[in-house]
Enzyme design. Structure first.
Site, mmCIF file in Angstrom:
data_model
loop_
_atom_site.group_PDB
_atom_site.id
_atom_site.type_symbol
_atom_site.label_atom_id
_atom_site.label_comp_id
_atom_site.label_asym_id
_atom_site.label_seq_id
_atom_site.Cartn_x
_atom_site.Cartn_y
_atom_site.Cartn_z
ATOM 1 N N HIS A 46 -6.367 0.338 5.442
ATOM 2 C CA HIS A 46 -6.700 -0.603 6.501
ATOM 3 C C HIS A 46 -8.151 -0.547 6.994
ATOM 4 O O HIS A 46 -8.830 -1.558 7.075
ATOM 5 C CB HIS A 46 -5.779 -0.375 7.691
ATOM 6 C CG HIS A 46 -4.327 -0.365 7.321
ATOM 7 N ND1 HIS A 46 -3.774 -1.268 6.453
ATOM 8 C CD2 HIS A 46 -3.299 0.444 7.703
ATOM 9 C CE1 HIS A 46 -2.478 -1.033 6.327
ATOM 10 N NE2 HIS A 46 -2.161 0.012 7.070
ATOM 11 N N LYS B 14 0.846 -1.193 0.000
ATOM 12 C CA LYS B 14 0.000 0.000 0.000
ATOM 13 C C LYS B 14 0.881 1.243 0.000
ATOM 14 O O LYS B 14 2.020 1.145 0.452
ATOM 15 C CB LYS B 14 -0.918 -0.003 1.216
ATOM 16 C CG LYS B 14 -0.157 0.151 2.540
ATOM 17 C CD LYS B 14 -0.877 0.961 3.558
ATOM 18 C CE LYS B 14 0.058 1.940 4.194
ATOM 19 N NZ LYS B 14 -0.352 2.628 5.330
HETATM 20 C C1 BG6 Z 1 0.894 1.380 8.593
HETATM 21 C C2 BG6 Z 1 0.845 2.885 8.578
HETATM 22 O O1 BG6 Z 1 0.375 0.861 7.392
HETATM 23 O O2 BG6 Z 1 0.128 0.896 9.682
HETATM 24 C C3 BG6 Z 1 1.397 3.441 9.874
HETATM 25 O O3 BG6 Z 1 1.602 3.384 7.482
HETATM 26 C C4 BG6 Z 1 0.648 2.839 11.051
HETATM 27 O O4 BG6 Z 1 1.298 4.851 9.896
HETATM 28 C C5 BG6 Z 1 0.628 1.314 10.952
HETATM 29 O O5 BG6 Z 1 1.322 3.245 12.240
HETATM 30 C C6 BG6 Z 1 -0.284 0.728 12.024
HETATM 31 O O6 BG6 Z 1 -0.275 -0.664 11.963
HETATM 32 P P1 BG6 Z 1 0.426 -1.535 13.077
HETATM 33 O O7 BG6 Z 1 0.079 -2.916 12.724
HETATM 34 O O8 BG6 Z 1 1.899 -1.229 12.958
HETATM 35 O O9 BG6 Z 1 -0.135 -1.075 14.382
#
Ligand code: BG6
Length: 466
Positions: free
Chosen positions: A232, A140
């Protein structure tokens, strides 16, 4: 080793963008977990990127990333013994041809690259013969808007069939996100109530304490809406709103999810009122002093990038019409709130005389730490005629794999179940493009909140749908 469907597995994982932060922080640790879980797997790993790196330096990077997850076993050792690095310009057909020539067995090409570079690499791939079965995995953001996503879809589906394309969203590899399926479709208790007659509202929230973490180059052009909601949270919403699939095989599951996304639109069809945005000013988060977002290195304040975004959406279907879905995510907030909160409607009538704290039932699916809470009214403790709140709470154990381990499990096993289907990606952009266009008109102010607070003070007492 064969996949469950009897196909030959991927023999080589090629990571384009191998020196990037995503590769060392998420992808390689995910691979380490997967190989530890599957000691029989044999893969060759090729790192590819522009910086000149030798094989030893690259192998050290891989080993260090594997160590962060205590990866061990025969598959891990095999990958470490069969890994190398090739200096590669991903937009050069010659470089890509050389890269594929170095692959053993069926290759998977993982594009851990910014969208513009991915677009150039896909363009270049059209001049390169791809081995039968080649899997393409794209990180992404998939494109930068609906149009570019549609164009990318056209380009990649001209290269390989849809079931050899993996549009990555690591949230689909999170245990709680996957648990939505088990919870909804294996319990008599929830699915009959899972509709507008019984559900008042749904919040899908991913508030983080983390600030920019030196990611201005990417984040300042994305912002919270694209970074978290386009990818997401809309995927999570699709899992919550979709109808029951015939099976959880890729074709069935992805079809109902894409259909669910097709129905999403801004609340009341009004993209101006459906969204709000803000960015953090200087403050303290969990004892850590953060500068104002606008003063962070690499940020161009004139871009007006939001670090907190909230959109109220509707799934325009018979099942969900009129139920607000609030999707929200922000950085540098006072606490990490990561959950899907499903609030049920009030009961038609509370019997006279039953007093106390009577509130709607709330089901919380916690996205980290993974778990579930059901908040109910009960009476009994103390005065038996006074209702009180009770919480039924369970924690889910750590998943077999971490989210990137699940993602790679799908890619290396050539199983796109956890990948986003072509039109799903485009529908997510359609929703976000509408909101962004409204923001560009200047009719939705960019508000402010001090880092370490709960967001702009005015957001607490009002809601766009009020
Ligand atoms: C990522 C974003 O895809 O997902 C980040 O770019 C974010 O900004 C992160 O912090 C959150 O996912 P996880 O699984 O790391 O909590």
């Amino acid at each position: 080793m064969e996949t469950d469907s009897g196909q030959e597995n991927i023999g080589t994982l090629v990571v384009l963008g191998a020196t990037g932060d995503l590769t060392s922080r998420l992808l390689l640790p995910g691979l380490g977990r997967l190989l530890t879980e599957q000691p029989d797997r044999r893969i060759t790993l090729i790192g590819a990127d522009l910086p000149a790196l030798d094989d030893d330096r690259w192998t050290r990077t891989v080993r260090e990333a594997f160590d962060t997850v205590e990866a061990t076993g025969a598959a891990v050792e095999h990958a470490l013994a069969h890994t190398g690095y090739l200096v590669t310009d991903a937009s050069s057909p010659e470089d890509l041809r050389r890269l594929l020539g170095a692959a053993d067995g069926i290759p998977a090409l993982y594009f851990a690259l910014p969208p513009a570079v991915t677009a150039r690499a896909v363009h270049a791939l059209h001049q390169v013969p791809l081995p039968e079965g080649t899997m393409l995995a794209l990180e992404k953001p998939f494109g930068v808007d609906r149009e570019s996503a549609a164009q990318l879809n056209r380009r990649i589906t001209a290269l390989v069939p849809e079931d050899q394309i993996f549009r990555v969203d690591h949230f689909l590899g999170k245990s709680t996100v996957l648990n939505v399926l088990g919870l909804r479709f294996t319990n008599r208790l929830f699915e009959p109530l899972w509709n507008r007659d019984h559900i008042e509202s749904v919040e899908i929230v991913y508030d983080e304490e983390l600030g920019l973490e030196n990611r201005a180059g990417y984040y300042d052009r994305a912002g919270a809406l694209v970074d978290m909601i386009q990818s997401h949270l809309l995927q999570v919403m699709a899992l919550v709103t979709m109808d029951a699939p015939v099976s959880i095989e890729a074709a069935d599951l992805r079809a109902v999810k894409a259909e669910a996304l097709r129905a999403v639109r801004p609340w009341a069809g009004d993209p101006v009122r459906a969204g709000r945005r803000a960015r953090y000013t200087a403050g303290t988060v969990d004892g850590r002093r953060l500068p104002s977002y606008a003063d962070e290195d690499g940020v161009d304040p004139a871009r007006g990038t939001e670090t907190l975004a909230e959109v109220t959406l509707e799934a325009a279907t018979w099942r969900w019409a009129g139920v607000p879905f609030v999707l929200r995510s922000g950085k540098a907030l006072d606490r990490a709130r990561r959950e899907v909160a499903i609030t049920f409607r009030d009961v038609p009538r509370v019997p006279a005389g039953l007093d106390g704290r009577i509130e709607p039932t709330v089901l919380r699916l916690c996205l980290g730490p993974d778990g579930m809470v059901l908040e109910l009214n009960v009476n009994g403790p103390g005065d038996p005629f006074v209702a009180d709140r009770a919480r039924l709470e369970t924690r889910f154990g750590a998943g077999r794999l971490n989210p990137y381990g699940e993602v790679l499990h799908g890619i290396l096993g050539r199983d796109p179940t956890l990948s986003i289907r072509a039109e799903g990606a485009e529908h997510a952009w359609r929703v976000v493009d509408g909101i962004r266009a409204a923001w560009r008109t200047g009719r939705v102010p960019l508000e402010e909140y001090p880092a370490g607070s709960a967001g702009p003070p005015t957001w607490r007492s009002t809601h766009p749908r009020d």
